[in-house]
Design an enzyme around this catalytic site. Structure first.
Site, PDB file in Angstrom:
ATOM      1  N   GLY A 124       0.963  -0.534  16.766  1.00 55.26           N
ATOM      2  CA  GLY A 124       0.241   0.025  15.300  1.00 55.26           C
ATOM      3  C   GLY A 124      -0.945  -1.231  15.369  1.00 55.26           C
ATOM      4  CB  ALA A 161      -6.058  19.647   1.406  1.00 59.57           C
ATOM      5  CG  HIS A 210      -0.256  -0.038   2.491  1.00 57.20           C
ATOM      6  ND1 HIS A 210       0.001   0.946   2.894  1.00 57.20           N
ATOM      7  CD2 HIS A 210       0.090  -1.578   3.372  1.00 57.20           C
ATOM      8  CE1 HIS A 210       0.616   0.647   4.473  1.00 57.20           C
ATOM      9  NE2 HIS A 210       0.875  -0.955   3.787  1.00 57.20           N
TER      10      HIS A 210
END
Ligand SMILES: [Fe+2]
Length: 577
Positions: free
Chosen positions: A187, A426, A12
């Site tokens: 994680g 962003a 990924h």
């Protein structure tokens, strides 16, 4: 040295980055080009092509291709640990011992094939594998700009075998202090519980973190999932980080948790609402994750932190902004640098910088993430003309001022400017903006385009000179990787970007790196008194962030937003539509 870094070893987030004589010239995620989130099981073909083009480098000029996945020797603890802990799945256990570098060899073959396609001459260009966690570590330490001794922490699901890394950076070199190996992965536990809480791994972790403030972390005790062992920890794989027959299965899909977890906590959560008891589970999980990271950090690099106060952090776990807030609040941490592309896309950058550092190139602080493609006036016009009669557009005289006027009139704006961001946030290049003092603007953005879960917060970008007043500190925060407590006086001024618990994941904007965005914020300040905008990523739910003007227009047509500021153009939908 000219080094192309590639990622995508774990199936990924493939990406590419190019580092020329120590300077990061370009970097981009493959998903943005192929328009498929996380670009699963792909290689970074388009992103590598882009990086070469952006750097003006011919494939034949490359000195090295760096890849964040390396062979792991049987004479280190990693594979033995894995084999011992996976005893209940003997096929995996034996495989780790007898054929433990199979995935490495497969990756190497895929990189070589990609290189052949790109026109790389392997007799001239070296293939340089870099251990996954060393790549994460390098992406944080070598780009932190820290010149003093630096504590390094990396937390992710897993790389080859390692899941958690502690080290020390000094004079441009990274010394390994401690690693933990699969299945002992903080994680991994967060990811497995993310699945249990009804979200997908890789994206859902943010949602769990966003849900946590609605719950009470003391209501349920999840401590049995992660048990202390010596100075470290061990995950109870009877519940989570589970493989093989122990896995919980639903409609033929296997999950990283077990039936036993369901028996204990109840059915897996579904849907978009933050409901009981799941909000409490999210809160307890978040608290446990934070506590363990802080404890291990203290154990393994506490002395380094007491000496210098500097910490560099990467890996998917470093995107946990609440953990980062607690780290920054520690007395003995002066400055935390989080690699903005902390997830696996950033390992392309990490592998390349690791090789660059090894060869003596000087690396400096990463001050911004605007490393992706940009598009000129002609590109924009071409895209607009191709979209034809469905649009109205005009060139703006003063882009920041006219955008600020639209924002303060209550309109959300799609904002497309300059080079695309590298990393998941962003930051004012491919963003949707809103005026954070307009009541209900967050709901409107949700209704018009984002369709996010209502309980997920939006974030603010703000002027650097007001940051100390808004968040009460001058700690650097250029990348939206840390939450801060919002000053009481500001909570009512910008309510649309303050989270349930009174925090905000801010981006502090500097004029030097974003002159136009900065000017926009100054106009917002002149019009509303607040030099702040709500900033969320320019994409529809489930899609990657927009890359090109064509992508921006596609997205624009597919949502109810009224305005798009595409470089110098103000675009709106034609009246007859
Ligand atoms: Fe990773």
């Amino acid at each position: 040295m000219i080094i192309l870094g590639l990622s995508g070893a774990l199936g990924h987030d493939p990406s590419a980055a190019i580092v020329v004589d120590g300077e990061v010239v370009a970097a981009a995620e493959e998903e943005r080009f192929v328009r498929e989130k996380h670009a699963k099981n792909r290689m970074p073909v388009e992103s590598a092509r882009y990086c070469l083009r952006a750097a003006g480098v011919a494939p034949g000029q490359l000195d090295a291709v760096a890849f964040p996945y390396a062979p792991i020797s049987l004479f280190t603890p990693a594979r033995w640990h894995y084999a011992r802990r996976y005893w209940y799945a003997p096929d995996r256990s034996l495989d780790a011992l007898l054929n433990g570098n199979r995935r490495y060899r497969r990756n190497r073959a895929r990189v070589r094939a990609l290189g052949d396609d790109l026109g790389i001459d392997w007799s001239r260009t070296r293939f340089e594998p870099v251990e996954h966690h060393l790549a994460h570590a390098s992406s944080a330490y070598h780009l932190s700009g820290f010149t003093e001794k630096t504590a390094i922490m990396c937390v992710d699901g897993k790389g080859e075998y390692a899941t958690t890394f502690f080290g020390c950076g000094e004079n441009g070199r990274i010394r390994r202090i401690k690693e933990f190996f699969d299945p002992d992965s903080l994680g991994g536990v967060y990811g497995a519980m993310t699945e249990y809480l009804g979200f997908e791994m890789l994206d859902g972790e943010y949602k769990v973190m966003g849900m946590a403030p609605y719950g009470d972390p003391a209501r349920y005790d999840l401590s049995r999932l992660i048990q202390p062992r010596g100075r470290g920890f061990e995950v109870d794989t009877r519940y989570v980080n589970t493989v093989g027959l122990r896995r919980y299965k639903e409609n033929g899909v296997g999950y990283y948790f077990s039936d036993r977890l369901i028996d204990w906590l109840g059915p897996r959560r579904m849907g978009d609402v933050a409901d009981e008891p799941y909000v409490h589970y999210a809160a307890a999980l978040q608290r446990m994750f934070e506590d363990w990271c802080l404890k291990l950090m203290e154990t393994y690099v506490g002395d380094v932190l007491r000496e210098s106060g500097k910490l560099a952090f990467a890996g998917g776990g470093a995107l946990n902004v609440k953990l980062n807030q607690r780290i920054v609040d520690l007395d003995h941490v002066d400055e935390l640098f989080v690699q903005p592309a902390a997830g696996d896309s950033g390992t392309a950058l990490g592998a390349a910088t690791s090789v660059a550092a090894r060869h003596g190139d000087r690396l400096t602080r990463m001050n911004h993430v605007f490393l992706g493609p940009s598009f000129d006036d002609q590109d924009c016009r071409d895209a607009l003309e191709a979209a034809g009669h469905r649009l109205q557009w005009r060139k703006l005289e003063d882009v920041p001022r006219e955008t600020a006027l639209l924002l303060t009139a209550g309109h959300p704006i799609a904002w497309f400017q300059g080079r695309m961001e590298f990393g998941p946030r962003a930051l004012g290049a491919r963003s949707i903006l809103g005026c954070p003092s307009t009541p209900g603007i967050a709901d409107r953005i949700n209704e018009q385009i984002k369709f996010r879960e209502r309980w997920r917060p939006f974030c603010p970008s703000l002027l650097d000179r007001i940051a100390p007043e808004v968040i009460g500190t001058d700690h650097p925060a250029p990348f939206m990787t840390i939450t801060f407590d919002v000053a009481e006086a500001w909570k009512s001024r910008i309510p649309e970007v303050v989270h349930q618990d009174g925090t905000a994941r801010v981006q502090v904007v500097e004029r030097e790196y974003q002159p136009r965005y900065y000017a926009l914020l100054e106009h917002m300040e002149a019009l509303t008194g607040n030099g702040v905008v709500l900033n969320t990523s320019l994409n529809r739910r489930g899609e990657p962030m927009v890359c090109s003007p064509g992508d921006a227009l596609d997205m624009f047509f597919g949502c109810d937003l009224e305005y798009l500021v595409l470089e110098d153009y103000l675009v709106s939908k034609a009246d007859d539509e």
